[in-house]
Write a protein that holds these residues in place. Structure first.
Motif, PDB file in Angstrom:
ATOM      1  N   THR A   1      35.922  32.115  49.076  1.00 49.35           N
ATOM      2  CA  THR A   1      36.367  30.726  48.915  1.00 49.35           C
ATOM      3  C   THR A   1      35.886  30.117  47.602  1.00 49.35           C
ATOM      4  OG1 THR A   1      34.465  29.903  50.155  1.00 49.35           O
ATOM      5  CG2 THR A   1      36.496  30.327  51.402  1.00 49.35           C
ATOM      6  N   ALA A   2      35.037  30.836  46.861  1.00 51.68           N
ATOM      7  CA  ALA A   2      34.582  30.334  45.565  1.00 51.68           C
ATOM      8  C   ALA A   2      35.782  30.176  44.646  1.00 51.68           C
ATOM      9  CB  ALA A   2      33.559  31.292  44.956  1.00 51.68           C
ATOM     10  N   HIS A   3      35.840  29.064  43.965  1.00 48.40           N
ATOM     11  CA  HIS A   3      36.984  28.776  43.101  1.00 48.40           C
ATOM     12  C   HIS A   3      36.766  29.400  41.729  1.00 48.40           C
ATOM     13  CE1 HIS A   3      40.675  26.719  42.196  1.00 48.40           C
ATOM     14  NE2 HIS A   3      40.142  26.268  41.080  1.00 48.40           N
ATOM     15  N   ALA A   4      37.431  30.530  41.503  1.00 48.89           N
ATOM     16  CA  ALA A   4      37.326  31.227  40.223  1.00 48.89           C
ATOM     17  C   ALA A   4      38.726  31.599  39.759  1.00 48.89           C
ATOM     18  CB  ALA A   4      36.474  32.480  40.365  1.00 48.89           C
ATOM     19  N   ARG A   5      38.965  31.392  38.469  1.00 48.95           N
ATOM     20  CA  ARG A   5      40.233  31.789  37.858  1.00 48.95           C
ATOM     21  C   ARG A   5      39.917  32.449  36.531  1.00 48.95           C
ATOM     22  NH1 ARG A   5      43.338  26.195  37.755  1.00 48.95           N
ATOM     23  NH2 ARG A   5      41.232  25.520  37.328  1.00 48.95           N
ATOM     24  N   SER A   6      40.931  33.094  35.970  1.00 44.72           N
ATOM     25  CA  SER A   6      40.746  33.710  34.662  1.00 44.72           C
ATOM     26  C   SER A   6      42.037  33.601  33.871  1.00 44.72           C
ATOM     27  CB  SER A   6      40.326  35.168  34.802  1.00 44.72           C
ATOM     28  OG  SER A   6      41.352  35.939  35.391  1.00 44.72           O
ATOM     29  N   CYS A   7      41.886  33.719  32.553  1.00 47.20           N
ATOM     30  CA  CYS A   7      43.046  33.616  31.678  1.00 47.20           C
ATOM     31  C   CYS A   7      42.721  34.249  30.339  1.00 47.20           C
ATOM     32  CB  CYS A   7      43.451  32.158  31.498  1.00 47.20           C
ATOM     33  SG  CYS A   7      42.165  31.196  30.689  1.00 47.20           S
ATOM     34  N   GLY A   8      43.747  34.373  29.513  1.00 49.43           N
ATOM     35  CA  GLY A   8      43.561  34.911  28.181  1.00 49.43           C
ATOM     36  C   GLY A   8      44.157  33.991  27.137  1.00 49.43           C
ATOM     37  N   VAL A   9      43.620  34.058  25.937  1.00 45.95           N
ATOM     38  CA  VAL A   9      44.166  33.262  24.848  1.00 45.95           C
ATOM     39  C   VAL A   9      45.611  33.705  24.573  1.00 45.95           C
ATOM     40  CG1 VAL A   9      43.901  32.636  22.412  1.00 45.95           C
ATOM     41  CG2 VAL A   9      41.876  32.846  23.871  1.00 45.95           C
ATOM     42  N   ILE A  10      45.819  35.009  24.479  1.00 42.70           N
ATOM     43  CA  ILE A  10      47.161  35.592  24.368  1.00 42.70           C
ATOM     44  C   ILE A  10      47.235  36.676  25.446  1.00 42.70           C
ATOM     45  CG2 ILE A  10      48.807  36.821  22.899  1.00 42.70           C
ATOM     46  CD1 ILE A  10      47.249  35.698  20.480  1.00 42.70           C
ATOM     47  N   PRO A  11      47.780  36.347  26.632  1.00 45.37           N
ATOM     48  CA  PRO A  11      47.693  37.273  27.758  1.00 45.37           C
ATOM     49  C   PRO A  11      48.475  38.572  27.566  1.00 45.37           C
ATOM     50  CG  PRO A  11      49.125  35.440  28.293  1.00 45.37           C
ATOM     51  CD  PRO A  11      48.505  35.128  26.963  1.00 45.37           C
ATOM     52  N   ALA A  12      47.921  39.628  28.153  1.00 41.79           N
ATOM     53  CA  ALA A  12      48.572  40.935  28.176  1.00 41.79           C
ATOM     54  C   ALA A  12      49.719  40.899  29.183  1.00 41.79           C
ATOM     55  CB  ALA A  12      47.559  42.000  28.577  1.00 41.79           C
ATOM     56  N   ALA A  13      50.535  41.923  29.165  1.00 40.01           N
ATOM     57  CA  ALA A  13      51.637  42.015  30.117  1.00 40.01           C
ATOM     58  C   ALA A  13      51.143  42.408  31.512  1.00 40.01           C
ATOM     59  CB  ALA A  13      52.673  43.023  29.627  1.00 40.01           C
TER      60      ALA A  13
ATOM     61  N   ALA B   1      27.506  44.310  33.190  1.00 40.32           N
ATOM     62  CA  ALA B   1      27.006  43.240  32.320  1.00 40.32           C
ATOM     63  C   ALA B   1      27.479  41.881  32.822  1.00 40.32           C
ATOM     64  CB  ALA B   1      27.464  43.467  30.877  1.00 40.32           C
ATOM     65  N   ILE B   2      28.740  41.796  33.226  1.00 36.88           N
ATOM     66  CA  ILE B   2      29.273  40.535  33.762  1.00 36.88           C
ATOM     67  C   ILE B   2      28.607  40.224  35.096  1.00 36.88           C
ATOM     68  CG2 ILE B   2      31.341  39.366  34.632  1.00 36.88           C
ATOM     69  CD1 ILE B   2      32.933  41.068  32.516  1.00 36.88           C
ATOM     70  N   LYS B   3      28.469  41.229  35.937  1.00 34.50           N
ATOM     71  CA  LYS B   3      27.820  41.054  37.242  1.00 34.50           C
ATOM     72  C   LYS B   3      26.390  40.538  37.072  1.00 34.50           C
ATOM     73  CE  LYS B   3      27.090  43.728  41.470  1.00 34.50           C
ATOM     74  NZ  LYS B   3      27.242  45.071  42.058  1.00 34.50           N
TER      75      LYS B   3
ATOM     76  N   LEU C   1      34.277  39.281  40.296  1.00 36.01           N
ATOM     77  CA  LEU C   1      32.839  39.375  40.540  1.00 36.01           C
ATOM     78  C   LEU C   1      32.241  38.034  40.959  1.00 36.01           C
ATOM     79  CD1 LEU C   1      31.959  41.764  37.604  1.00 36.01           C
ATOM     80  CD2 LEU C   1      31.784  42.302  40.062  1.00 36.01           C
ATOM     81  N   TRP C   2      32.797  36.918  40.459  1.00 36.55           N
ATOM     82  CA  TRP C   2      32.334  35.584  40.874  1.00 36.55           C
ATOM     83  C   TRP C   2      32.574  35.410  42.372  1.00 36.55           C
ATOM     84  CZ3 TRP C   2      29.641  32.122  38.007  1.00 36.55           C
ATOM     85  CH2 TRP C   2      29.502  30.827  38.513  1.00 36.55           C
ATOM     86  N   ARG C   3      33.768  35.806  42.820  1.00 35.21           N
ATOM     87  CA  ARG C   3      34.086  35.701  44.251  1.00 35.21           C
ATOM     88  C   ARG C   3      33.223  36.655  45.075  1.00 35.21           C
ATOM     89  NH1 ARG C   3      39.901  35.430  42.760  1.00 35.21           N
ATOM     90  NH2 ARG C   3      40.348  33.212  42.638  1.00 35.21           N
ATOM     91  N   LEU C   4      32.947  37.833  44.533  1.00 34.18           N
ATOM     92  CA  LEU C   4      32.085  38.783  45.232  1.00 34.18           C
ATOM     93  C   LEU C   4      30.689  38.183  45.418  1.00 34.18           C
ATOM     94  CD1 LEU C   4      31.939  41.715  46.376  1.00 34.18           C
ATOM     95  CD2 LEU C   4      31.046  42.388  44.137  1.00 34.18           C
ATOM     96  N   ALA C   5      30.190  37.505  44.400  1.00 27.58           N
ATOM     97  CA  ALA C   5      28.854  36.910  44.450  1.00 27.58           C
ATOM     98  C   ALA C   5      28.786  35.661  45.317  1.00 27.58           C
ATOM     99  CB  ALA C   5      28.374  36.584  43.030  1.00 27.58           C
ATOM    100  N   TYR C   6      29.823  34.814  45.241  1.00 34.75           N
ATOM    101  CA  TYR C   6      29.763  33.501  45.887  1.00 34.75           C
ATOM    102  C   TYR C   6      30.714  33.327  47.068  1.00 34.75           C
ATOM    103  CZ  TYR C   6      26.849  32.259  41.953  1.00 34.75           C
ATOM    104  OH  TYR C   6      25.837  32.219  41.025  1.00 34.75           O
ATOM    105  N   GLY C   7      31.448  34.384  47.420  1.00 31.91           N
ATOM    106  CA  GLY C   7      32.346  34.326  48.571  1.00 31.91           C
ATOM    107  C   GLY C   7      33.793  34.117  48.163  1.00 31.91           C
TER     108      GLY C   7
END
Length: 140
Positions: A31-43, A129-131, A23-29
């Motif tokens: 080329t917007a630098h967005a990443r995500s991660c988890g404390v204990i990532p799922a498979a 909600a995030i959007k 959604l960050w990339r959708l809002a800002y294009g």
């Protein structure tokens, strides 16, 4: 519109944080630098997440969850925690990397009982909600 680089953090990097990244990339294009991660990532990314994000044109089919400590460089300008369970770890990471920290407590839609449609609606509410938070985002 220019936006800072952002790292979205949640517990498993399977629902909320991939939504935030897309959604960050959708809002800002793209080329917007967005990443995500988890404390204990799922498979793998949650299937309902893939479905509701496709509704807004974001393809997460090939998304692979990663751990917070696997994010690597460059550090983000802003670290956003989407899960109260991830707040402490995300805040510490932001302090270590010199990033601004924000907590956006978004409920986990996977805890919603009911029919498939009830659950999909909960995921849609999470996405919206995030959007909404991204649309009203500011550095402070």
């Amino acid at each position: 519109m220019s936006a800072p680089s952002v790292l979205f953090v949640c517990g498993r990097n399977a629902i909320r944080s991939p939504m935030g990244e897309g959604l960050w990339r959708l809002a800002y294009g793209e080329t917007a630098h967005a990443r995500s991660c988890g404390v204990i990532p799922a498979a793998f990314v949650d299937g309902f997440t893939v479905a509701v994000m496709q509704e807004v044109g974001i393809d997460l089919e090939d998304f692979s969850p990663i751990a917070l400590r696997g994010v690597g460089d460059p550090p983000a300008d802003v670290v956003i925690s989407l899960s109260t369970a991830a707040d402490r770890t995300a805040r510490e990471y932001a302090q270590e990397t010199g990033a601004l920290f924000q907590a956006w407590p978004i409920p986990d839609p996977s805890e919603t009982p009911g029919t498939r449609e009830d659950r999909l609606n909960a995921y849609r509410e999470t996405r919206e909600a995030i959007k909404s938070r991204i649309a009203s985002w500011n550095m402070g």
